[in-house]
Design an enzyme around this catalytic site. Structure first.
Site, PDB file in Angstrom:
ATOM      1  N   VAL A 198       0.843  -1.145  -0.365  1.00 13.23           N
ATOM      2  CA  VAL A 198      -0.235   0.075   0.357  1.00 13.23           C
ATOM      3  C   VAL A 198       1.060   1.085   0.182  1.00 13.23           C
ATOM      4  O   VAL A 198       1.898   1.308   1.154  1.00 13.23           O
ATOM      5  CB  VAL A 198      -1.609  -0.100   1.245  1.00 13.23           C
ATOM      6  CG1 VAL A 198      -1.615   1.526   1.556  1.00 13.23           C
ATOM      7  CG2 VAL A 198      -1.718  -0.831   1.347  1.00 13.23           C
ATOM      8  N   GLY A 199       0.202   2.032  -1.094  1.00 17.23           N
ATOM      9  CA  GLY A 199       1.279   3.402  -1.290  1.00 17.23           C
ATOM     10  C   GLY A 199       2.646   3.507  -1.650  1.00 17.23           C
ATOM     11  O   GLY A 199       3.369   3.769  -0.915  1.00 17.23           O
ATOM     12  N   ASP A 222      -1.884   2.278  -4.979  1.00 16.62           N
ATOM     13  CA  ASP A 222      -1.516   4.181  -4.731  1.00 16.62           C
ATOM     14  C   ASP A 222      -2.710   4.501  -5.534  1.00 16.62           C
ATOM     15  O   ASP A 222      -3.695   4.229  -5.645  1.00 16.62           O
ATOM     16  CB  ASP A 222      -0.138   4.248  -5.260  1.00 16.62           C
ATOM     17  CG  ASP A 222       0.526   5.452  -4.022  1.00 16.62           C
ATOM     18  OD1 ASP A 222      -0.555   6.006  -4.002  1.00 16.62           O
ATOM     19  OD2 ASP A 222       1.541   4.759  -3.631  1.00 16.62           O
ATOM     20  N   LYS A 256       5.247   0.249   3.774  1.00 18.49           N
ATOM     21  CA  LYS A 256       6.403   0.909   4.789  1.00 18.49           C
ATOM     22  C   LYS A 256       6.981   1.890   4.573  1.00 18.49           C
ATOM     23  O   LYS A 256       6.307   3.459   3.852  1.00 18.49           O
ATOM     24  CB  LYS A 256       7.388   0.575   3.343  1.00 18.49           C
ATOM     25  CG  LYS A 256       8.682   1.497   3.268  1.00 18.49           C
ATOM     26  CD  LYS A 256      10.194   1.052   2.354  1.00 18.49           C
ATOM     27  CE  LYS A 256      11.434   1.837   2.285  1.00 18.49           C
ATOM     28  NZ  LYS A 256      11.024   2.786   1.948  1.00 18.49           N
ATOM     29  N   HIS A 260       3.532   6.191   9.670  1.00 22.19           N
ATOM     30  CA  HIS A 260       4.389   7.727  10.197  1.00 22.19           C
ATOM     31  C   HIS A 260       3.618   8.653   9.887  1.00 22.19           C
ATOM     32  O   HIS A 260       3.962   9.707   9.859  1.00 22.19           O
ATOM     33  CB  HIS A 260       5.363   7.796  10.094  1.00 22.19           C
ATOM     34  CG  HIS A 260       6.709   8.031   9.016  1.00 22.19           C
ATOM     35  ND1 HIS A 260       7.435   7.850   8.743  1.00 22.19           N
ATOM     36  CD2 HIS A 260       6.123   7.813   7.988  1.00 22.19           C
ATOM     37  CE1 HIS A 260       8.543   8.337   7.918  1.00 22.19           C
ATOM     38  NE2 HIS A 260       7.142   8.616   6.658  1.00 22.19           N
TER      39      HIS A 260
HETATM   40  C1  LIG Z   1       5.675   8.608   1.667  1.00 24.69           C
HETATM   41  S1  LIG Z   1       5.706   7.849   0.057  1.00 24.69           S
HETATM   42  C2  LIG Z   1       6.006   6.291   1.028  1.00 24.69           C
HETATM   43  C3  LIG Z   1       6.320   5.335  -0.178  1.00 24.69           C
HETATM   44  C4  LIG Z   1       6.612   3.963  -0.595  1.00 24.69           C
HETATM   45  N1  LIG Z   1       5.745   3.099   0.804  1.00 24.69           N
HETATM   46  C5  LIG Z   1       8.109   4.088   0.269  1.00 24.69           C
HETATM   47  O1  LIG Z   1       8.241   4.088   1.539  1.00 24.69           O
HETATM   48  O2  LIG Z   1       9.274   4.618  -0.289  1.00 24.69           O
HETATM   49  C6  LIG Z   1       3.502   7.544   1.223  1.00 24.69           C
HETATM   50  C7  LIG Z   1       2.885   7.297  -0.380  1.00 24.69           C
HETATM   51  O3  LIG Z   1       1.556   6.677  -0.440  1.00 24.69           O
HETATM   52  C8  LIG Z   1       0.599   7.258  -1.004  1.00 24.69           C
HETATM   53  N2  LIG Z   1      -0.917   7.730  -0.660  1.00 24.69           N
HETATM   54  C9  LIG Z   1      -1.303   8.877  -0.134  1.00 24.69           C
HETATM   55  N3  LIG Z   1      -2.284   8.766  -0.018  1.00 24.69           N
HETATM   56  C10 LIG Z   1      -2.373   6.917  -0.075  1.00 24.69           C
HETATM   57  C11 LIG Z   1      -4.275   7.099  -0.343  1.00 24.69           C
HETATM   58  N4  LIG Z   1      -5.609   7.525   0.247  1.00 24.69           N
HETATM   59  N5  LIG Z   1      -4.404   5.559  -1.016  1.00 24.69           N
HETATM   60  C12 LIG Z   1      -3.315   5.074  -1.562  1.00 24.69           C
HETATM   61  N6  LIG Z   1      -2.047   5.796  -1.496  1.00 24.69           N
HETATM   62  C13 LIG Z   1      -2.129   6.727  -0.597  1.00 24.69           C
HETATM   63  C14 LIG Z   1       1.272   8.246  -1.763  1.00 24.69           C
HETATM   64  O4  LIG Z   1       0.826   8.081  -3.291  1.00 24.69           O
HETATM   65  C15 LIG Z   1       2.911   7.794  -1.769  1.00 24.69           C
HETATM   66  O5  LIG Z   1       3.164   7.061  -2.405  1.00 24.69           O
END
Ligand SMILES: C[S@@+](CC[C@H](N)C(=O)[O-])C[C@H]1O[C@@H](n2cnc3c(N)ncnc32)[C@H](O)[C@@H]1O
Length: 356
Positions: A198-199, A222, A256, A260
């Site tokens: 996720v994300g 995502d 990951k 936070h």
């Molecule tokens: C800080 S990044 C982390 C990226 C990855 N997990 C890493 O550690 O490199 C947060 C991620 O969460 C995604 N995100 C934020 N809100 C979201 C939502 N409501 N549903 C799905 N993804 C989401 C963002 O697009 C982004 O890719």
């Protein structure tokens, strides 16, 4: 001649002053790291293949002639901070000279090498990121709602393709480190047939896992606009959606550096959606969280400091937080997870496996 007797009380004052000045000026440490990456100092030393003396260094860098001596002073601070190592070498004229080599930290900044954290340096040393902290005092007084000069982080990334590209590069560089941790954590994926990450905007983590476990079905989940142009491969696919609404079903959900970013209320909503996503796997389903765990009594200075710095960063920019084990326990229990296991295996971050 003047003799001044040592006075423990004044020693304490001066030590306190030095400590204070060190922190007042510590933004210079961030900016010289950025400067080192921009000047390609780690690449030059790496490509030289042996300790590089200052004249060799300066000529490769093609510096302005008036700036050579200044570079030596920059290098001195980089040595002091552990980003370069200096040793004494004797040249053809029998003169002793300093010669520089890379340290484990600066090896992480060499272009073309993996893992490589140069993009992380450039992202956090970006003036927008640093300037936002000017608003911290106003934020505490309630005069501004968010600490950002150009709107919330996600808004900025949604509207600025250049910034999104730099952010994704920084996240991808961090995820390359996962490869290092994965070597020691194979048991995490045992017994799993599918996993949803996720994300994972740059999808580096999931691509690393998909490659390491070819029989594991890996799904990157995502925002739809984030995954719109990602192309699936053998055991890796992409699904767009909103983690607050629903998460694709799988044996395990991986997150990951996601929770936070969010406060407890929002993290709880996401964790409940994770629990629904793994329901089909019954008691063997799990949520794998890669995040920091702040320890109340930790003595490793670098690890503790980096967790506390990220905590204030998350608090300020995203209303998120780094959590202590007690806080993780409370959050996981509230989301309906019966037990959990914490394995500290990614440096300042841990793997938290939560079971229904
Ligand atoms: C800080 S990044 C982390 C990226 C990855 N997990 C890493 O550690 O490199 C947060 C991620 O969460 C995604 N995100 C934020 N809100 C979201 C939502 N409501 N549903 C799905 N993804 C989401 C963002 O697009 C982004 O890719």
């Amino acid at each position: 001649m003047c003799s001044v007797e040592a006075n423990p009380a004044s020693d304490e004052y001066f030590e306190a002053q030095a400590h204070l000045y060190k922190h007042i000026l510590s933004y210079i440490n961030t900016t010289i790291l950025k400067c080192a990456v921009q000047l390609r100092i780690p690449d030059i030393i790496h490509n030289h293949g042996q300790p590089i003396t200052f004249p060799q260094f300066a000529s490769t860098l093609e510096l302005h002639p008036t700036k050579s001596a200044s570079l030596e002073r920059l290098a001195r601070l980089l040595v002091h901070n552990g980003f370069l190592a200096a040793e004494t070498k004797v040249n053809e004229e029998d003169e002793e000279m300093e010669a520089y080599t890379l340290t484990p930290c600066s090896k992480l900044l060499v272009k073309g090498m993996e893992p490589n954290l140069a993009s992380m340096v450039l992202w956090f040393a970006d003036t927008g990121c640093m300037a936002a902290f000017d608003l911290l005092g106003s934020w505490f007084k309630g005069e501004v709602n968010i600490i950002a000069t150009e709107g919330s982080v996600w808004d900025v990334l949604d509207h600025d393709p250049q910034k999104l590209k730099s952010f994704n590069k920084a996240m991808a560089s961090d995820s390359q480190m996962i490869n290092v941790g994965l070597r020691d954590s194979k048991s995490i994926f045992q017994g799993l047939k599918s996993i949803v990450d996720v994300g994972d905007s740059p999808s580096t983590t999931c691509r690393i896992i998909a490659k390491a476990y070819p029989n594991l079905k890996c799904i990157v989940f995502d925002h739809p606009h984030v995954v719109a142009y990602c192309s699936a491969s053998k055991n890796l696919s992409y699904v767009g959606g909103n983690m607050f609404e629903s998460i694709p079903s799988a044996d395990a959900v991986l997150m990951k550096w996601i929770l936070h970013n969010w406060d407890d209320e929002d993290s709880l909503k996401v964790l409940k959606k994770c629990k629904e996503a793994i329901a089909k796997k019954g008691k063997e389903g799990k949520v794998i969280i890669i995040d920091a765990v702040i320890k109340e009594k930790e003595n490793d200075n670098d690890m503790t400091e980096v967790k506390l710095l990220f905590d204030v960063l998350m608090m300020s920019l995203l209303n998120g937080k780094e959590r202590t084990e007690k806080e993780w326990k409370k959050l996981l229990e509230a989301a309906g997870f019966k037990h959990y296991k914490i394995t500290p295996c990614f440096g300042f971050r841990s793997i938290i496996e939560a079971y229904p």
